[in-house]
Design a protein around this motif. Structure first.
Motif, short mmCIF file in Angstrom:
data_model
loop_
_atom_site.label_atom_id
_atom_site.label_comp_id
_atom_site.label_asym_id
_atom_site.label_seq_id
_atom_site.Cartn_x
_atom_site.Cartn_y
_atom_site.Cartn_z
N ILE A 1 33.14 -12.49 5.49
CA ILE A 1 33.73 -13.68 4.89
C ILE A 1 34.30 -14.62 5.93
O ILE A 1 34.83 -15.67 5.59
N SER A 2 34.14 -14.26 7.21
CA SER A 2 34.70 -15.18 8.21
C SER A 2 33.65 -16.17 8.68
O SER A 2 33.89 -16.95 9.59
N TYR B 1 34.68 -19.77 8.68
CA TYR B 1 35.92 -20.06 9.40
C TYR B 1 35.66 -21.08 10.49
O TYR B 1 34.67 -21.01 11.21
N ARG B 2 36.54 -22.04 10.58
CA ARG B 2 36.41 -23.05 11.62
C ARG B 2 37.31 -22.69 12.79
O ARG B 2 38.48 -22.38 12.61
N ASN B 3 36.76 -22.80 14.00
CA ASN B 3 37.56 -22.46 15.17
C ASN B 3 38.45 -23.60 15.57
O ASN B 3 38.25 -24.25 16.58
N VAL B 4 39.44 -23.85 14.74
CA VAL B 4 40.39 -24.90 15.09
C VAL B 4 41.69 -24.23 15.47
O VAL B 4 41.91 -23.05 15.17
N ASP B 5 42.55 -24.99 16.08
CA ASP B 5 43.83 -24.44 16.49
C ASP B 5 44.71 -24.15 15.30
O ASP B 5 45.14 -25.06 14.62
N PHE B 6 44.93 -22.89 15.06
CA PHE B 6 45.85 -22.52 13.99
C PHE B 6 47.11 -22.05 14.68
O PHE B 6 47.25 -20.88 15.01
N LEU C 1 32.74 -22.17 -0.22
CA LEU C 1 32.60 -22.52 1.19
C LEU C 1 31.57 -21.63 1.88
O LEU C 1 30.76 -22.09 2.68
N LEU C 2 31.59 -20.33 1.54
CA LEU C 2 30.65 -19.41 2.17
C LEU C 2 29.22 -19.75 1.75
O LEU C 2 28.30 -19.74 2.57
N MET D 1 33.11 -31.52 10.55
CA MET D 1 32.97 -32.08 9.20
C MET D 1 34.27 -32.73 8.75
O MET D 1 35.34 -32.13 8.86
#
Lengths: 418, 385
Positions: free
Chosen positions: B100-101, B104-109, B290-291, B307
C-alpha cells in the motif's frame, strides 16, 4: 463472516435536479458504506503478514535445530559402527549415553519451540478474527478506534519509541494486534548500531542470509564497509587490508565502485578534509546504517517501508485538500485549518471533484436534493432547512449571518445545482 | 474479501504445523528408543568386551536408524509445511493489497510536525501519561504546552462525571459572552441541571435561591425555562412522578458533557473530533482510489510527485465535507474568486467563465444548457456559498 461484497466506486452526485427517491438513496449509502469497509480491509496486508513471517521464522529455526541434532546423532552412530579399530564397551556406552542426553535436550528445546509456534499461530488467527469482527455493526466505532491506535503503535515502534508503543498498546487493549515483540528483535540491533557496535547487526544478517540474498540486499556489504572504515580510523591499516580481502572482496563484483571509494580511505586519514572521503568518517554514516537495517527488517517481515501513519496521513490530506482550506474562513472542524496539517499538505496535490458538494454555512450540513440551497437577494446561499428554522423563529424574516442584511422568506429563490 | 477462504487456508497451516511438530517429537523419541535399546543390549551381553558382539549391536542400530530414516521424514514434513505456508501466503497476497505504499509521495514529512500532531492527539484524548511519555521519547519538550487546555477540559469533565458542576459553571460564566455570540445556551443548561441536583439532594429553599441568584437576573432570555423549573419545586421529593421526570434522566449529564466539550474545543479554535482521527479516516477512505490511480496511470515517479491536482475524485462521505465546493457542470472546473458561480434567472448555476463563453458578447442573451429559458449576462447574479 462472509464478506464478499461488490465494489462501487462512483457514488451518485448530490444535489441532482432529478431527485432520487430517499429510500433508494439510503440503501445506496449503506451498500456504499459496506463496500468502503471491504475496500479498507484490503489495506490490512501488514496486519496479517507480519505474524505469519514471525511464525515461519520460528518454524525454520526449530527445523534447523532438529536437522542439526539428527545429523550429529546419526553421524556419531555411523562413525561408531563403521570404525575398524576395537573400542571398549565402556567407551561405546558413554558415547551412546551422551547421544541420548543430547536427544533429551533436543526434545526439551523442541517442546519450547513448539509452544512459541503455538503462540504465534494463535496470534495469526487472532488477527484474522479481528478483521472478521468488522461485520459487527455495534462495535464498528470501537473497531475504527482500534485501527487508529494500531496505526499509531506502528509509527511509535518504527521510530523506536518503545515505551510509548507499549503504553498505547496496553491502554487501547490491542496487544494481540501489535507487533511489539517483532520490533524488540530489531531494537537490540538498532541500539547497538547507535552505540557503534556492528556485531549484532552482522549476526542478524547471518541468521537471515538466504532471504537477504534472495532480495539482493546489500546490508551486509554496507556493514562490512563501516567495519573497514573503523579500522582505518584506528590506523590499523594492515588489519584493514586483510579485512577487505576477506570480507569485502566477495562483494566486489557487483559493488566495485562503492568498494573502491571506501578502500581509498586507506590513502587518506580519518581527519581528511577531502569531502568525498570525509563524509565516510562522519557519525551520520551510522544513522544511515540504522535506516538501512530498519528497511531490510521491515521488508523481511512483510511490512510497508513507510510507517502506516505517513501513508494514511498523506492520502487523507490529499483527499481533504482544497484551496478553501488555506483561507481564514476555513471551518475549524477541518483538520487543514490547523497549521501543522497545512504545512504537511503543502507539497501534496489538491483533491478533485466532478460534482458540486455544498455545505450550509449556518447548519454545516450538506445542501443536496434533500436539503436544497436557497438564494438570498444579496447572493448568499444557505440550506432550506436552516432558513426555514430561522424564518420560523423570526416571524418569516431572514437575516443573512454574514452580511446582516434582512429579507423575507418569500424573497428567496431556489438554485439548481448538479 | 472472502475472509472464510483465508481462514480455511490458515486452518490448514495450523493443522500442518501441529502435525509437523508432533511428528518431529515422535522421531526424536524413536531415535532415542533405538539407542536405548542398543545400550540395554550391550549391558546385557555376558561377554563384556566381545568385539564382534559390540560391532553387531552397533551395526543393527545403524541399520535400524537408516530404515526409518528420520532425516528424510523430517525433510518431508518440513517440505509439506512449507508448501501449505506458501499456499497461505499466496491467498493473502491475492486477497489483500500487498504494497500500500505504492502511492506514497517522497515529500518532506517533517517528523517534528508529525510528533506535535500525535502529542496533541494523545492529550486531546485525555491520555496525559502517554502524551508525556511520548514527548520525552520523541524529544519534543515544547509540545508539553499543548497539554494545558486539555488538562483543564478533562478536569472539568471529570468533576461533571462526579456530578459536580462547579468547574463547568465557572468556565461557562467566564466565557458567557463567547457562548452567547456562538448561539450556545450551555450556561443555562448547566444551571438547569444544577438546579435539579440541588432540588433532589438539598432543600427546596436552596433550589429557589439558586434560581433567584443565577437565572432571575437574565429572566427575559429564559422565559421558557424558568417557569418549568419553578414547576419542579411543586413536586420536590416526587420529581420522578411529576411531568418533569425526564429532567432526572442520566443522559442529560452525558449530553451536557458532550456539549461542553464541543464548546470548549470550539472556543480554543479546535475541532471537536481529533484532527488526526479525521485525517487518517479520510486517508483510509481515499487510499484505495489513490492506489488504483497509481497503478492505472503507470506514470514515472517524478510525474506522480509533481502532480498538482488529482485527476480523479476521491469520494469521501458527508462527514468529511467541510467546505462548499462548486463545480461548474459545463466546464467541470472548481469555482474560485476569479471564476465564481453565477445564478441564472431560471435557477440553474454556472461558472462566470461558462456564461461569458456561452453569451459570446455581454449584451446578447443566451440559452441555459439545462432548460429552454434565455438570459443575458446582466441578469446573472454572483452566488456566495
Amino acid at each position: 463472516m462472509d464478506m464478499a461484497v461488490d465494489m462501487a466506486i462512483d457514488a451518485a452526485p448530490n444535489g441532482d435536479a432529478s431527485a432520487a427517491a430517499p429510500a433508494v438513496a439510503a440503501a445506496h449509502t449503506s451498500t456504499a458504506r459496506l463496500a468502503q469497509i471491504a475496500e479498507s480491509l484490503k489495506l490490512e496486508h501488514q496486519l496479517v503478514r507480519v505474524p505469519l513471517e514471525h511464525l515461519k521464522k520460528t518454524i525454520r529455526s526449530n527445523y534447523r535445530l532438529a536437522e542439526r541434532e539428527f545429523t550429529a546423532v546419526l553421524n556419531s552412530v555411523a562413525e561408531a559402527s563403521g570404525s575398524s579399530d576395537s573400542r571398549s564397551m565402556d567407551e561405546t556406552l558413554t558415547r551412546l549415553s551422551s547421544l541420548v542426553t543430547r536427544l533429551q535436550g533436543l526434545k526439551r528445546k523442541l517442546e519450547e519451540g513448539g509452544k512459541v509456534e503455538n503462540v504465534q499461530v494463535q496470534r495469526c488467527r487472532a488477527r484474522l478474527e479481528h478483521l472478521g469482527s468488522v461485520a459487527d455493526a455495534d462495535k464498528l466505532d470501537d473497531w475504527k478506534d482500534a485501527r487508529l491506535n494500531r496505526i499509531l503503535v506502528d509509527y511509535l515502534l518504527r521510530m523506536s519509541y518503545y515505551d510509548s508503543a507499549k503504553n498505547l498498546a496496553e491502554t487501547a487493549d490491542i496487544q494481540e494486534l501489535a507487533d511489539i515483540d517483532v520490533f524488540f528483535e530489531a531494537k537490540r540491533v538498532i541500539e547497538s548500531l547507535r552505540n557503534k557496535d556492528l556485531a549484532p547487526a552482522l549476526v542478524w544478517c547471518a541468521e537471515n542470509k538466504p532471504r537477504l540474498k534472495k532480495s539482493k540486499s546489500k546490508l551486509e556489504f554496507q556493514l562490512r564497509l563501516q567495519e573497514f572504515i573503523e579500522l582505518v580510523r584506528a590506523n590499523e591499516h594492515m588489519k584493514a587490508i586483510f579485512y577487505a580481502r576477506r570480507y569485502l572482496a566477495p562483494w566486489a563484483a557487483t559493488n566495485m565502485k562503492e568498494m573502491q571509494r571506501v578502500v581509498t580511505t586507506l590513502a587518506f586519514r580519518h581527519n581528511t578534509e577531502c569531502s568525498i572521503y570525509k563524509v565516510l568518517f562522519e557519525p551520520t554514516q551510522w544513522d544511515y546504517l540504522v535506516e538501512q537495517f530498519k528497511q531490510e527488517f521491515c521488508r523481511l517481515f512483510g511490512m510497508t517501508n513507510e510507517p502506516l501513519l505517513n501513508i494514511y496521513l498523506q492520502a487523507g490530506l490529499t483527499a481533504l485538500k482544497t484551496p478553501l482550506c488555506y483561507k481564514e474562513a476555513c471551518s475549524k472542524e477541518d483538520p487543514l485549518s490547523q497549521e501543522g496539517f497545512r504545512k504537511l499538505a503543502e507539497p501534496l496535490p489538491f483533491s478533485k471533484l466532478h460534482h458540486s458538494k455544498l455545505v450550509c454555512y449556518i447548519s454545516k450540513k450538506p445542501m443536496d436534493h434533500e436539503n436544497p440551497p436557497l438564494v438570498l437577494p444579496n447572493g448568499h446561499v444557505y440550506s432550506t432547512k436552516a432558513l426555514e428554522e430561522m424564518s420560523r423563529q423570526n416571524d418569516g424574516r431572514i437575516t443573512c449571518p454574514r452580511t446582516g442584511e434582512v429579507c423575507n422568506f418569500t424573497e428567496l429563490v431556489k438554485a439548481f445545482i448538479s | 474479501m472472502e475472509l472464510d477462504l483465508i481462514q480455511d487456508a490458515f486452518d490448514r497451516v495450523s493443522k500442518k504445523q501441529k502435525l509437523s511438530s508432533s511428528k518431529t517429537q515422535q522421531l526424536v523419541r524413536q531415535i532415542e528408543h533405538e539407542i536405548e535399546q542398543a545400550i540395554m543390549k550391550m549391558q546385557s551381553t555376558e561377554n563384556a568386551t566381545s568385539c564382534p558382539e559390540l560391532k553387531q549391536i552397533l551395526a543393527d542400530l545403524k541399520n535400524k536408524l537408516n530404515e526409518f530414516s528420520p532425516m528424510n521424514q523430517l525433510e518431508t514434513l518440513q517440505k509439506d509445511l512449507n508448501i501449505t505456508l506458501g499456499k497461505y501466503v499466496k491467498v493473502t497476497e491475492k486477497s489483500f493489497n500487498p504494497d500500500i505504499s505504492k502511492a506514497y509521495r517522497n515529500v518532506d514529512f517533517d517528523p517534528h510536525i508529525v510528533n506535535q500532531i500525535i502529542a496533541s492527539h494523545f492529550y486531546r484524548q485525555g491520555l496525559f501519561d502517554l502524551g508525556d511519555c511520548f514527548i520525552s521519547e520523541a524529544n519534543e519538550p515544547e509540545a508539553a504546552a499543548l497539554k494545558t487546555p486539555f488538562l483543564e477540559m478533562y478536569g472539568i469533565l471529570e468533576s461533571m462525571r462526579r456530578r459536580n458542576l462547579e468547574l463547568a459553571l465557572n468556565w461557562a460564566s467566564s466565557h458567557s459572552e463567547w457562548l452567547a455570540q456562538n448561539g450556545s445556551n450551555l450556561e443555562l443548561k448547566l444551571h438547569q441541571l444544577q438546579f435539579v441536583e440541588i432540588l433532589q439532594n438539598d432543600s427546596v429553599q436552596n433550589a429557589l435561591s439558586y434560581v433567584r441568584k443565577h437565572l432571575a437576573p437574565n429572566a427575559s432570555a429564559h422565559k421558557v425555562e424558568i417557569p418549568k423549573l419553578m414547576g419542579c419545586l411543586v413536586w420536590s421529593g416526587k420529581l420522578h412522578k411529576s411531568p418533569y421526570a425526564d429532567l432526572l434522566s442520566p443522559n442529560h449529564w452525558e449530553k451536557l458533557a458532550d456539549e461542553f466539550m464541543q464548546q470548549f474545543c470550539s472556543c480554543l479554535g479546535q475541532s471537536y473530533q481529533s484532527p488526526l482521527s479525521i485525517a487518517i479516516a479520510a486517508g483510509i477512505h481515499g487510499l484505495p482510489t489513490l492506489l488504483k490511480l497509481e497503478s492505472v496511470m503507470a506514470v514515472k515517479k517524478q510525474e506522480w510527485q509533481a502532480m498538482k491536482q488529482l485527476p480523479v475524485p476521491i469520494d469521501l462521505s458527508k462527514d468529511f465535507q467541510f467546505h462548499s465546493i462548486f463545480v461548474c457542470p459545463v466546464l467541470r472546473e472548481q469555482g474560485s474568486d476569479e471564476n465564481p458561480p453565477m445564478l441564472m434567472p431560471c435557477g440553474h448555476v454556472l461558472s462566470k467563465q461558462s456564461i461569458v463563453k456561452l453569451s459570446k458578447s455581454s449584451t446578447r442573451p443566451f440559452k441555459c444548457p439545462y432548460c429552454p429559458l434565455e438570459a443575458s449576462v446582466a441578469q446573472c447574479r454572483q452566488l456566495h456559498f
